[in-house]
Design a protein around this motif. Structure first.
Motif, PDB file in Angstrom:
ATOM      1  N   ARG A   1      66.039  60.066  14.037  1.00 48.62           N
ATOM      2  CA  ARG A   1      67.104  59.799  15.003  1.00 48.62           C
ATOM      3  C   ARG A   1      67.339  58.300  15.072  1.00 48.62           C
ATOM      4  O   ARG A   1      66.396  57.532  15.277  1.00 48.62           O
ATOM      5  CB  ARG A   1      66.690  60.363  16.370  1.00 48.62           C
ATOM      6  N   THR A   2      68.581  57.872  14.895  1.00 48.87           N
ATOM      7  CA  THR A   2      68.856  56.434  14.816  1.00 48.87           C
ATOM      8  C   THR A   2      70.104  56.019  15.594  1.00 48.87           C
ATOM      9  O   THR A   2      70.669  54.956  15.346  1.00 48.87           O
ATOM     10  CB  THR A   2      69.055  56.007  13.342  1.00 48.87           C
ATOM     11  N   ASP A   3      70.552  56.868  16.526  1.00 49.89           N
ATOM     12  CA  ASP A   3      71.752  56.504  17.286  1.00 49.89           C
ATOM     13  C   ASP A   3      71.450  55.345  18.243  1.00 49.89           C
ATOM     14  O   ASP A   3      70.293  55.050  18.542  1.00 49.89           O
ATOM     15  CB  ASP A   3      72.277  57.721  18.059  1.00 49.89           C
TER      16      ASP A   3
ATOM     17  N   PHE B   1      69.255  55.823  21.360  1.00 50.30           N
ATOM     18  CA  PHE B   1      67.846  56.055  21.017  1.00 50.30           C
ATOM     19  C   PHE B   1      67.152  54.741  20.685  1.00 50.30           C
ATOM     20  O   PHE B   1      66.081  54.431  21.219  1.00 50.30           O
ATOM     21  CB  PHE B   1      67.768  57.033  19.848  1.00 50.30           C
TER      22      PHE B   1
ATOM     23  N   HIS C   1      65.657  67.832  17.512  1.00 49.02           N
ATOM     24  CA  HIS C   1      66.881  68.469  17.043  1.00 49.02           C
ATOM     25  C   HIS C   1      68.011  68.372  18.035  1.00 49.02           C
ATOM     26  O   HIS C   1      69.079  68.904  17.841  1.00 49.02           O
ATOM     27  CB  HIS C   1      66.606  69.927  16.683  1.00 49.02           C
TER      28      HIS C   1
ATOM     29  N   LYS D   1      70.418  65.769  20.073  1.00 51.05           N
ATOM     30  CA  LYS D   1      70.794  64.360  20.133  1.00 51.05           C
ATOM     31  C   LYS D   1      70.686  63.856  21.562  1.00 51.05           C
ATOM     32  O   LYS D   1      70.019  62.893  21.852  1.00 51.05           O
ATOM     33  CB  LYS D   1      72.227  64.159  19.622  1.00 51.05           C
TER      34      LYS D   1
END
Length: 334
Positions: A50-52, A55, A287, A289
């Motif tokens: 996860r790299t948004d 985050f 899983h 977001k």
């Protein structure tokens, strides 16, 4: 400013606190996040799942916007999950093991925050029924709880307090706390999770817990060590750091006794108390977001400045008292 959505919902006080304490600058938030994201290619051995922006932001906040440190923590976070795959296999509230731990009050989470806006987590060690809960499941339940709580931006900035009550925790129970599983817990919480821990408070610890603490001290960073307070049965020294208005009666506070099912009900929702059907998936860290946070967004009081130096001086002074003084609280602040 074009970035405001990243700070959406934060009170002006909290935004100011983030600026003062964490070096958070709204104008360059995106650049900071991008610079951390650019480092990911340096670790092809790790799957960054996860790299948004939102985050990565919590890792920057956890490391006061020191980009390299934030990246190291981000890498650790995924590496810990990679190295302990079975711990995260069915990482949701309705996993039977996690559900049992939550239902037994591991962890307890108080609804109201302390005077600095921090969330208070409680562990009543004696409630650990070792025939019912493995230590790993308790650790998983704690990590999952933090995962859900850290969705709240106010908590990313204000952080957490952990109070462990060791009353009636038997020597037999303690003997199950092997150095290797304690190390696993320390790695998971201290080195691999993007949260600020304002303090870990031991209350009513027997001598053998004090001995165990001495054993695990080498795994603790200096910064962590300074934040661990061993109060013994001196609740006065606890109240110097966490106001009685924020605490349940078990800790000499003015709130009613903690109801063990509180947090489990919050997390499990309609599934709570339904022991055999695991249908409803509350949260699956990898899983999902953005898990819609169903936690009441209680408005926290304006943070009050407390003199940190007094507290830390107190810790250092009493840090290495001999084992024979186990009846004395390690931190007497009166």
């Amino acid at each position: 400013a074009e970035m405001t959505h990243l700070q959406a919902g934060l009170s002006p006080e909290t935004i100011e606190k983030a600026r003062l304490e964490l070096n958070e600058n709204p104008d360059i938030l995106h650049q900071d996040i991008q610079q951390v994201r650019d480092m990911i290619i340096t670790r092809p051995d790790i799957g960054f799942l996860r790299t948004d922006d939102a985050f990565i932001l919590r890792f920057l906040r956890a490391r006061k916007f020191h980009q390299m440190e934030a990246f190291r923590l981000l890498a650790q976070y995924f590496q810990y999950r990679q190295l302990n795959l079975d711990m995260f296999k069915n990482f949701k509230a309705d996993d039977p093991g996690i559900k049992r731990a939550l239902t037994d009050g591991f962890p307890g989470v108080l609804e109201n925050r302390d005077h600095c806006g921090r969330k208070i987590l409680l562990l009543f060690a004696a409630n650990w029924d070792q025939s019912r809960n493995s230590f790993i499941d308790i650790l998983r339940a704690i990590l999952l709880s933090l995962e859900v709580l850290i969705e709240d931006q106010e908590l990313q900035i204000n952080g957490f307090i952990l109070i462990i009550d060791w009353s009636n925790f038997s020597f037999k129970q303690a003997s199950k706390l092997t150095p290797s599983i304690l190390k696993l817990a320390i790695e998971g919480l201290q080195d691999s999770f993007p949260a600020r821990f304002g303090g870990v408070h031991f209350v009513n610890q027997p001598w053998y817990i004090h001995a165990l603490y001495t054993l695990i001290k080498p795994f603790l960073k200096d910064k962590t060590r300074k934040r661990i307070f061993l109060h013994g049965n001196n609740l006065n020294s606890l109240h110097q750091l966490i106001h009685p208005e924020c605490l349940p009666s078990e800790f000499g506070g003015t709130l009613p006794p903690y109801d063990m099912g509180t947090w489990a009900r919050t997390l499990l929702g309609p599934d709570y108390g339904d022991e055999n059907e695991y249908t409803h998936t509350s949260y699956n860290a990898m899983h999902v977001k953005h898990a819609a946070s169903n936690l009441e967004r209680d408005t926290s009081p304006k943070p009050m400045k407390r003199s940190q130096s007094v507290v830390e001086a107190g810790t250092l002074k009493h840090e290495d008292q001999g084992e024979n003084e186990n009846t004395q609280p390690l931190l007497a602040l009166d």
